[in-house]
Scaffold this motif. Structure first.
Motif, PDB file in Angstrom:
ATOM      1  N   LYS A 129      21.856  36.360  46.184  1.00 42.32           N
ATOM      2  CA  LYS A 129      23.244  36.820  46.299  1.00 42.32           C
ATOM      3  C   LYS A 129      24.166  36.061  45.334  1.00 42.32           C
ATOM      4  CE  LYS A 129      23.040  38.432  51.096  1.00 42.32           C
ATOM      5  NZ  LYS A 129      23.601  38.265  52.462  1.00 42.32           N
ATOM      6  N   ALA A 130      23.935  34.758  45.261  1.00 43.91           N
ATOM      7  CA  ALA A 130      24.760  33.953  44.340  1.00 43.91           C
ATOM      8  C   ALA A 130      24.531  34.389  42.895  1.00 43.91           C
ATOM      9  CB  ALA A 130      24.433  32.462  44.502  1.00 43.91           C
ATOM     10  N   TYR A 131      23.269  34.667  42.565  1.00 47.98           N
ATOM     11  CA  TYR A 131      22.964  35.104  41.193  1.00 47.98           C
ATOM     12  C   TYR A 131      23.609  36.461  40.906  1.00 47.98           C
ATOM     13  CZ  TYR A 131      20.364  36.789  37.180  1.00 47.98           C
ATOM     14  OH  TYR A 131      20.031  37.327  35.950  1.00 47.98           O
ATOM     15  N   GLY A 132      23.517  37.381  41.840  1.00 51.75           N
ATOM     16  CA  GLY A 132      24.130  38.693  41.652  1.00 51.75           C
ATOM     17  C   GLY A 132      25.642  38.594  41.530  1.00 51.75           C
ATOM     18  N   PHE A 133      26.238  37.755  42.333  1.00 57.03           N
ATOM     19  CA  PHE A 133      27.690  37.570  42.258  1.00 57.03           C
ATOM     20  C   PHE A 133      28.099  36.988  40.904  1.00 57.03           C
ATOM     21  CE2 PHE A 133      31.361  34.802  42.797  1.00 57.03           C
ATOM     22  CZ  PHE A 133      32.307  35.699  43.271  1.00 57.03           C
ATOM     23  N   THR A 134      27.301  36.006  40.450  1.00 56.58           N
ATOM     24  CA  THR A 134      27.600  35.379  39.163  1.00 56.58           C
ATOM     25  C   THR A 134      27.469  36.388  38.029  1.00 56.58           C
ATOM     26  OG1 THR A 134      26.819  33.252  39.964  1.00 56.58           O
ATOM     27  CG2 THR A 134      26.948  33.533  37.582  1.00 56.58           C
ATOM     28  N   HIS A 135      26.436  37.216  38.043  1.00 53.75           N
ATOM     29  CA  HIS A 135      26.223  38.204  36.997  1.00 53.75           C
ATOM     30  C   HIS A 135      27.350  39.230  36.978  1.00 53.75           C
ATOM     31  CE1 HIS A 135      23.955  40.651  34.174  1.00 53.75           C
ATOM     32  NE2 HIS A 135      24.149  41.712  34.967  1.00 53.75           N
ATOM     33  N   THR A 136      27.732  39.710  38.144  1.00 47.48           N
ATOM     34  CA  THR A 136      28.814  40.705  38.222  1.00 47.48           C
ATOM     35  C   THR A 136      30.127  40.121  37.736  1.00 47.48           C
ATOM     36  OG1 THR A 136      27.705  41.744  40.111  1.00 47.48           O
ATOM     37  CG2 THR A 136      30.026  42.285  39.759  1.00 47.48           C
ATOM     38  N   LEU A 137      30.391  38.889  38.144  1.00 43.32           N
ATOM     39  CA  LEU A 137      31.636  38.244  37.732  1.00 43.32           C
ATOM     40  C   LEU A 137      31.665  38.021  36.209  1.00 43.32           C
ATOM     41  CD1 LEU A 137      34.312  36.909  38.535  1.00 43.32           C
ATOM     42  CD2 LEU A 137      33.059  34.773  38.883  1.00 43.32           C
ATOM     43  N   SER A 138      30.522  37.630  35.671  1.00 42.76           N
ATOM     44  CA  SER A 138      30.457  37.411  34.224  1.00 42.76           C
ATOM     45  C   SER A 138      30.716  38.701  33.457  1.00 42.76           C
ATOM     46  CB  SER A 138      29.093  36.831  33.838  1.00 42.76           C
ATOM     47  OG  SER A 138      28.875  35.587  34.461  1.00 42.76           O
ATOM     48  N   ASP A 139      30.126  39.813  33.921  1.00 46.33           N
ATOM     49  CA  ASP A 139      30.353  41.100  33.262  1.00 46.33           C
ATOM     50  C   ASP A 139      31.820  41.498  33.328  1.00 46.33           C
ATOM     51  OD1 ASP A 139      27.717  41.260  32.625  1.00 46.33           O
ATOM     52  OD2 ASP A 139      27.171  42.594  34.290  1.00 46.33           O
ATOM     53  N   ALA A 140      32.422  41.318  34.493  1.00 47.28           N
ATOM     54  CA  ALA A 140      33.821  41.708  34.654  1.00 47.28           C
ATOM     55  C   ALA A 140      34.733  40.865  33.773  1.00 47.28           C
ATOM     56  CB  ALA A 140      34.231  41.575  36.129  1.00 47.28           C
ATOM     57  N   VAL A 141      34.487  39.566  33.762  1.00 48.63           N
ATOM     58  CA  VAL A 141      35.327  38.683  32.939  1.00 48.63           C
ATOM     59  C   VAL A 141      35.144  38.992  31.454  1.00 48.63           C
ATOM     60  CG1 VAL A 141      35.709  36.287  32.264  1.00 48.63           C
ATOM     61  CG2 VAL A 141      35.414  36.867  34.674  1.00 48.63           C
ATOM     62  N   THR A 142      33.874  39.234  31.035  1.00 49.14           N
ATOM     63  CA  THR A 142      33.617  39.547  29.632  1.00 49.14           C
ATOM     64  C   THR A 142      34.300  40.833  29.223  1.00 49.14           C
ATOM     65  OG1 THR A 142      31.478  38.418  29.751  1.00 49.14           O
ATOM     66  CG2 THR A 142      31.811  39.969  27.938  1.00 49.14           C
ATOM     67  N   GLU A 143      34.198  41.863  30.050  1.00 51.09           N
ATOM     68  CA  GLU A 143      34.836  43.138  29.729  1.00 51.09           C
ATOM     69  C   GLU A 143      36.354  43.009  29.671  1.00 51.09           C
ATOM     70  OE1 GLU A 143      34.915  47.778  31.374  1.00 51.09           O
ATOM     71  OE2 GLU A 143      33.682  46.254  32.344  1.00 51.09           O
ATOM     72  N   ALA A 144      36.911  42.251  30.613  1.00 45.20           N
ATOM     73  CA  ALA A 144      38.359  42.057  30.602  1.00 45.20           C
ATOM     74  C   ALA A 144      38.821  41.295  29.364  1.00 45.20           C
ATOM     75  CB  ALA A 144      38.787  41.317  31.861  1.00 45.20           C
ATOM     76  N   MET A 145      38.054  40.279  28.983  1.00 42.28           N
ATOM     77  CA  MET A 145      38.421  39.502  27.802  1.00 42.28           C
ATOM     78  C   MET A 145      38.284  40.325  26.523  1.00 42.28           C
ATOM     79  SD  MET A 145      36.941  35.688  28.583  1.00 42.28           S
ATOM     80  CE  MET A 145      37.633  35.100  27.040  1.00 42.28           C
ATOM     81  N   GLN A 146      37.256  41.199  26.460  1.00 41.50           N
ATOM     82  CA  GLN A 146      37.102  42.045  25.285  1.00 41.50           C
ATOM     83  C   GLN A 146      38.259  43.037  25.157  1.00 41.50           C
ATOM     84  OE1 GLN A 146      33.184  43.708  25.822  1.00 41.50           O
ATOM     85  NE2 GLN A 146      32.187  42.096  24.602  1.00 41.50           N
ATOM     86  N   ARG A 147      38.665  43.618  26.330  1.00 37.12           N
ATOM     87  CA  ARG A 147      39.808  44.537  26.279  1.00 37.12           C
ATOM     88  C   ARG A 147      41.076  43.803  25.848  1.00 37.12           C
ATOM     89  NH1 ARG A 147      37.674  46.648  31.212  1.00 37.12           N
ATOM     90  NH2 ARG A 147      39.244  45.443  32.355  1.00 37.12           N
ATOM     91  N   ARG A 148      41.243  42.609  26.391  1.00 36.60           N
ATOM     92  CA  ARG A 148      42.416  41.822  26.018  1.00 36.60           C
ATOM     93  C   ARG A 148      42.393  41.454  24.535  1.00 36.60           C
ATOM     94  NH1 ARG A 148      47.624  41.012  27.198  1.00 36.60           N
ATOM     95  NH2 ARG A 148      48.295  38.869  26.728  1.00 36.60           N
ATOM     96  N   LEU A 149      41.210  41.060  24.046  1.00 37.53           N
ATOM     97  CA  LEU A 149      41.082  40.705  22.641  1.00 37.53           C
ATOM     98  C   LEU A 149      41.356  41.900  21.740  1.00 37.53           C
ATOM     99  CD1 LEU A 149      40.288  38.656  20.449  1.00 37.53           C
ATOM    100  CD2 LEU A 149      37.903  39.318  20.804  1.00 37.53           C
ATOM    101  N   LEU A 150      40.860  43.100  22.136  1.00 42.72           N
ATOM    102  CA  LEU A 150      41.093  44.295  21.339  1.00 42.72           C
ATOM    103  C   LEU A 150      42.573  44.658  21.304  1.00 42.72           C
ATOM    104  CD1 LEU A 150      39.949  46.660  19.731  1.00 42.72           C
ATOM    105  CD2 LEU A 150      39.588  47.876  21.896  1.00 42.72           C
ATOM    106  N   THR A 151      43.246  44.552  22.483  1.00 45.26           N
ATOM    107  CA  THR A 151      44.670  44.880  22.539  1.00 45.26           C
ATOM    108  C   THR A 151      45.490  43.939  21.663  1.00 45.26           C
ATOM    109  OG1 THR A 151      44.395  45.727  24.792  1.00 45.26           O
ATOM    110  CG2 THR A 151      46.632  45.198  24.072  1.00 45.26           C
ATOM    111  N   VAL A 152      45.215  42.644  21.818  1.00 46.93           N
ATOM    112  CA  VAL A 152      45.942  41.660  21.015  1.00 46.93           C
ATOM    113  C   VAL A 152      45.668  41.857  19.531  1.00 46.93           C
ATOM    114  CG1 VAL A 152      46.178  39.200  20.530  1.00 46.93           C
ATOM    115  CG2 VAL A 152      46.052  39.993  22.891  1.00 46.93           C
ATOM    116  N   SER A 153      44.412  42.192  19.162  1.00 46.69           N
ATOM    117  CA  SER A 153      44.059  42.398  17.759  1.00 46.69           C
ATOM    118  C   SER A 153      44.785  43.603  17.174  1.00 46.69           C
ATOM    119  CB  SER A 153      42.551  42.574  17.620  1.00 46.69           C
ATOM    120  OG  SER A 153      41.864  41.434  18.079  1.00 46.69           O
ATOM    121  N   LEU A 154      44.863  44.695  17.942  1.00 47.01           N
ATOM    122  CA  LEU A 154      45.560  45.877  17.462  1.00 47.01           C
ATOM    123  C   LEU A 154      47.055  45.628  17.303  1.00 47.01           C
ATOM    124  CD1 LEU A 154      43.728  48.718  19.448  1.00 47.01           C
ATOM    125  CD2 LEU A 154      43.439  48.065  17.036  1.00 47.01           C
TER     126      LEU A 154
END
Length: 415
Positions: free
Chosen positions: A91-116
């Motif tokens: 459960k801890a591993y699954g939670f960590t993986h899901t959280l990492s994906d969410a944070v990565t996707e959010a940071m990529q969207r933020r980086l793309l917005t700021v870059s544009l």
């Protein structure tokens, strides 16, 4: 329509070029940063999240006991669950993986917005900077254009005098200033020539009018009529000679006639023939005529030699010396004795209607066009004319004309 005209200017074209280059550079930089950051972003986020996992902070997954020895391998009995990861760990591993994906996707969207947004701001700044830069580069051209529009025959003395560092535009402005100097000299010479020509032509006309109105007034005796007639004929001959000299000067300024092909001219033979035809009684003639062949117009070159000899005879003194020489390296030299001439006055003698003394309108005086015609014919043939005053006690003038020798004839084919 006015807006379309602005878009056709060089500044607009340079702005488009500079702006496009800056925008491409900025877009490439943003894309490169986005790709490089995006490649290692998930690994960085996953590692950071794993170290601060909420499951570990709540104690759901007990930390390993350092004092506990590992269990030895054993055989699993039938029906017994094999040892493996605990459910809480999964459960801890699954939670960590899901959280990492969410944070990565959010940071990529933020980086793309700021870059544009940054790219849009950079595009605006690039266009403004390109417009300013193009204006800065083209400012000397605007100065040159404004000066060219302002110039006329009355203010040819003005110059651009561009204050700029050395470069192509500075060189262009200096070249334009040099051209203005030459134009000013030519216009001044043309005006001076026209004024002098008008004066020279007006004087004999005034003499003719005075002779006709005063000398022939009433019932003059035959002797006076004969004297006035001779005076009118002499003035007419002088005017005719002046007009012919003016026409010759105009023709010599144009150079060899385009309809007449250039020919090989033996200047030594031409000088010998003109010297025989020139009245030089009472003068000591010194001739050194080495072979000299040039390419040019025979008629104009004949006038050049004739005017040099005529000037040397006319301004000589009784019992003086006349020297004529040609050299194999392309030089024609005519020298004469005569009055002492100030070296400062020599360049003036090469201009039309310039004399050392005021004209007296006597027979054989000349119109003051001889040396100017020589200089014009020399320029038309690409020759270099140098005049220098002779020192005392001889005095007089030495004029040398250096031609480009004619190329040797090509051997006929088959020989």
């Amino acid at each position: 329509m006015k807006g379309f005209g602005v878009l056709r200017t060089e500044r607009a074209r340079l702005t488009g070029l500079y702006g496009t280059l800056l925008l491409l550079a900025g877009g490439g930089l943003v894309a490169l940063v986005y790709v490089l950051v995006g490649q290692g972003l998930y690994t960085s986020v996953s590692g950071a999240v794993s170290t601060v996992s909420p499951a570990l902070r709540r104690g759901e997954v007990p930390p390993p006991d350092p004092g506990r020895s590992p269990e030895p391998a054993r055989t699993v009995a039938p029906g017994e669950q094999p040892p493996g990861p605990d459910l809480k760990d999964l459960k801890a591993y699954g939670f960590t993986h899901t959280l990492s994906d969410a944070v990565t996707e959010a940071m990529q969207r933020r980086l793309l917005t700021v870059s544009l947004v940054a790219l849009a701001v950079f595009a605006v700044l690039s266009i403004w900077l390109a417009w300013w830069m193009a204006g800065r580069v083209l400012r000397p051209l605007a100065v040159i254009t404004a000066t060219a529009r302002r110039l006329s025959g009355e203010n040819l003395h003005e110059r651009i005098a561009l204050d700029a560092p050395p470069g192509e535009l500075k060189e262009l402005a200096d070249t334009f200033d040099a051209m203005l100097g030459r134009m000013e000299h030519l216009v001044s010479a043309q005006r001076r020539f026209a004024a002098n020509a008008a004066h020279e032509l007006r004087t004999p006309l005034a003499v003719q009018r005075a002779a006709a109105e005063i000398g022939l007034a009433g019932d003059p005796p035959p002797e006076r009529v004969a004297r006035i007639r001779a005076k009118l004929i002499g003035v007419a001959d002088s005017s005719e000679h002046l007009i012919e000299s003016l026409l010759l000067l105009a023709v010599s300024e144009e150079g060899p006639q385009s309809g007449r092909p250039a020919e090989r001219v033996d200047v030594a033979a031409l000088a010998a023939a003109e010297l025989e035809a020139c009245p030089h009684q009472g003068l000591t003639v010194e001739r050194t005529l080495a072979p000299l062949t040039v390419t040019g117009d025979r008629t104009l070159l004949g006038h050049l030699v004739r005017n040099l000899l005529g000037n040397a005879v006319r301004h000589n003194r009784a019992g003086g010396r006349l020297g004529v020489a040609t050299t194999a390296d392309g030089e024609l030299v005519v020298s004469n004795t005569g009055p002492l001439i100030d070296p400062v006055d020599v360049p003036m003698l090469l201009e039309p209607f310039r004399r050392r003394a005021e004209r007296q309108h006597t027979a054989g005086e000349g119109a003051g066009l001889g040396l100017s015609i020589v200089a014009s014919i020399a320029r038309a043939h690409g020759a270099e004319l140098v005049a220098r005053a002779n020192p005392a006690p001889d005095g007089g003038l030495t004029v040398s004309v250096r031609f480009r020798p004619a190329e040797p004839r090509r051997a006929e084919s088959g020989r």
